[in-house]
Design a protein around this motif. Structure first.
Motif, PDB file in Angstrom:
ATOM      1  N   VAL A  58       0.839  -1.206   0.000  1.00 12.91           N
ATOM      2  CA  VAL A  58       0.000   0.000   0.000  1.00 12.91           C
ATOM      3  C   VAL A  58       0.872   1.253   0.000  1.00 12.91           C
ATOM      4  N   ILE A  59       1.885   1.279   0.861  1.00 17.37           N
ATOM      5  CA  ILE A  59       2.770   2.452   0.930  1.00 17.37           C
ATOM      6  C   ILE A  59       3.511   2.640  -0.391  1.00 17.37           C
ATOM      7  N   GLY A  60       4.025   1.558  -0.950  1.00 17.47           N
ATOM      8  CA  GLY A  60       4.745   1.661  -2.220  1.00 17.47           C
ATOM      9  C   GLY A  60       3.865   2.141  -3.353  1.00 17.47           C
ATOM     10  N   THR A  61       2.631   1.620  -3.408  1.00 20.76           N
ATOM     11  CA  THR A  61       1.708   2.023  -4.475  1.00 20.76           C
ATOM     12  C   THR A  61       1.318   3.486  -4.331  1.00 20.76           C
ATOM     13  N   GLU A  62       0.978   3.901  -3.120  1.00 21.62           N
ATOM     14  CA  GLU A  62       0.592   5.299  -2.908  1.00 21.62           C
ATOM     15  C   GLU A  62       1.762   6.241  -3.201  1.00 21.62           C
ATOM     16  N   SER A  63       2.970   5.839  -2.827  1.00 25.67           N
ATOM     17  CA  SER A  63       4.145   6.662  -3.124  1.00 25.67           C
ATOM     18  C   SER A  63       4.344   6.792  -4.627  1.00 25.67           C
ATOM     19  N   MET A  64       4.183   5.677  -5.347  1.00 28.15           N
ATOM     20  CA  MET A  64       4.332   5.698  -6.803  1.00 28.15           C
ATOM     21  C   MET A  64       3.289   6.639  -7.425  1.00 28.15           C
ATOM     22  N   LEU A  65       2.045   6.551  -6.942  1.00 27.67           N
ATOM     23  CA  LEU A  65       0.984   7.408  -7.490  1.00 27.67           C
ATOM     24  C   LEU A  65       1.251   8.882  -7.224  1.00 27.67           C
ATOM     25  N   LEU A  66       1.978   9.174  -6.142  1.00 28.61           N
ATOM     26  CA  LEU A  66       2.368  10.551  -5.843  1.00 28.61           C
ATOM     27  C   LEU A  66       3.571  11.004  -6.669  1.00 28.61           C
ATOM     28  N   GLY A  67       4.189  10.045  -7.358  1.00 26.43           N
ATOM     29  CA  GLY A  67       5.383  10.368  -8.132  1.00 26.43           C
ATOM     30  C   GLY A  67       6.633  10.362  -7.279  1.00 26.43           C
ATOM     31  N   SER A  68       6.549   9.727  -6.121  1.00 25.29           N
ATOM     32  CA  SER A  68       7.684   9.673  -5.196  1.00 25.29           C
ATOM     33  C   SER A  68       8.301   8.288  -5.198  1.00 25.29           C
ATOM     34  N   ARG A  69       9.549   8.242  -4.788  1.00 18.26           N
ATOM     35  CA  ARG A  69      10.165   6.949  -4.546  1.00 18.26           C
ATOM     36  C   ARG A  69       9.556   6.406  -3.267  1.00 18.26           C
ATOM     37  N   HIS A  70       9.584   5.084  -3.127  1.00 18.77           N
ATOM     38  CA  HIS A  70       9.035   4.533  -1.887  1.00 18.77           C
ATOM     39  C   HIS A  70       9.882   5.020  -0.718  1.00 18.77           C
ATOM     40  N   PRO A  71       9.249   5.258   0.425  1.00 18.48           N
ATOM     41  CA  PRO A  71       9.991   5.782   1.566  1.00 18.48           C
ATOM     42  C   PRO A  71      10.988   4.767   2.121  1.00 18.48           C
ATOM     43  N   THR A  72      12.069   5.277   2.656  1.00 17.90           N
ATOM     44  CA  THR A  72      13.058   4.441   3.318  1.00 17.90           C
ATOM     45  C   THR A  72      12.591   4.206   4.745  1.00 17.90           C
ATOM     46  N   PRO A  73      12.580   2.952   5.203  1.00 21.72           N
ATOM     47  CA  PRO A  73      12.153   2.708   6.589  1.00 21.72           C
ATOM     48  C   PRO A  73      13.007   3.492   7.565  1.00 21.72           C
ATOM     49  N   THR A  74      12.363   4.079   8.555  1.00 22.47           N
ATOM     50  CA  THR A  74      13.084   4.872   9.548  1.00 22.47           C
ATOM     51  C   THR A  74      13.109   4.195  10.905  1.00 22.47           C
ATOM     52  N   SER A  75      12.374   3.111  11.050  1.00 21.05           N
ATOM     53  CA  SER A  75      12.300   2.438  12.338  1.00 21.05           C
ATOM     54  C   SER A  75      12.939   1.060  12.244  1.00 21.05           C
ATOM     55  N   THR A  76      13.654   0.703  13.286  1.00 29.32           N
ATOM     56  CA  THR A  76      14.209  -0.640  13.368  1.00 29.32           C
ATOM     57  C   THR A  76      13.425  -1.487  14.349  1.00 29.32           C
ATOM     58  N   SER A  77      12.290  -0.966  14.807  1.00 29.06           N
ATOM     59  CA  SER A  77      11.514  -1.700  15.800  1.00 29.06           C
ATOM     60  C   SER A  77      10.712  -2.839  15.194  1.00 29.06           C
ATOM     61  N   ARG A  78      10.523  -2.835  13.895  1.00 31.46           N
ATOM     62  CA  ARG A  78       9.758  -3.900  13.260  1.00 31.46           C
ATOM     63  C   ARG A  78      10.666  -5.086  12.991  1.00 31.46           C
TER      64      ARG A  78
END
Length: 88
Positions: A58-78
């Motif tokens: 979902v995040i990757g698709t929404e980022s693509m639709l915005l014309g953005s690269r997919h976000p880089t994860p910022t949390s290591t808690s997952r």
């Protein structure tokens, strides 16, 4: 070229579509806000996909639709483990 069968065209107002999207995103954020780490690798009804896979999609698709690269994860808690169940 293969053509699809004719279907009636549905016209939606942009404001209605956006309102629905914003509601969906808010619902997803609420569901994930308190998700325990162990649940990120839980299987979903999608064969071979765990919760983390679906959220990433979902995040990757929404980022693509915005014309953005997919976000880089910022949390290591997952967890960095693979999903609990994978289809071959």
């Amino acid at each position: 070229m293969v053509s699809s069968p004719a279907r009636p065209l549905t016209r939606l107002e942009k404001s209605d579509v956006l309102a629905g999207l914003f509601t969906s995103w808010d619902d997803i954020a609420r569901l994930l806000a308190d998700l325990p780490d162990v649940r990120w690798t839980s299987p979903t009804p999608l064969p071979g996909w765990c919760v983390r896979d679906v959220v990433g999609h979902v995040i990757g698709t929404e980022s693509m639709l915005l014309g953005s690269r997919h976000p880089t994860p910022t949390s290591t808690s997952r967890p960095s483990t693979t999903c609990a169940i994978r289809s071959a």
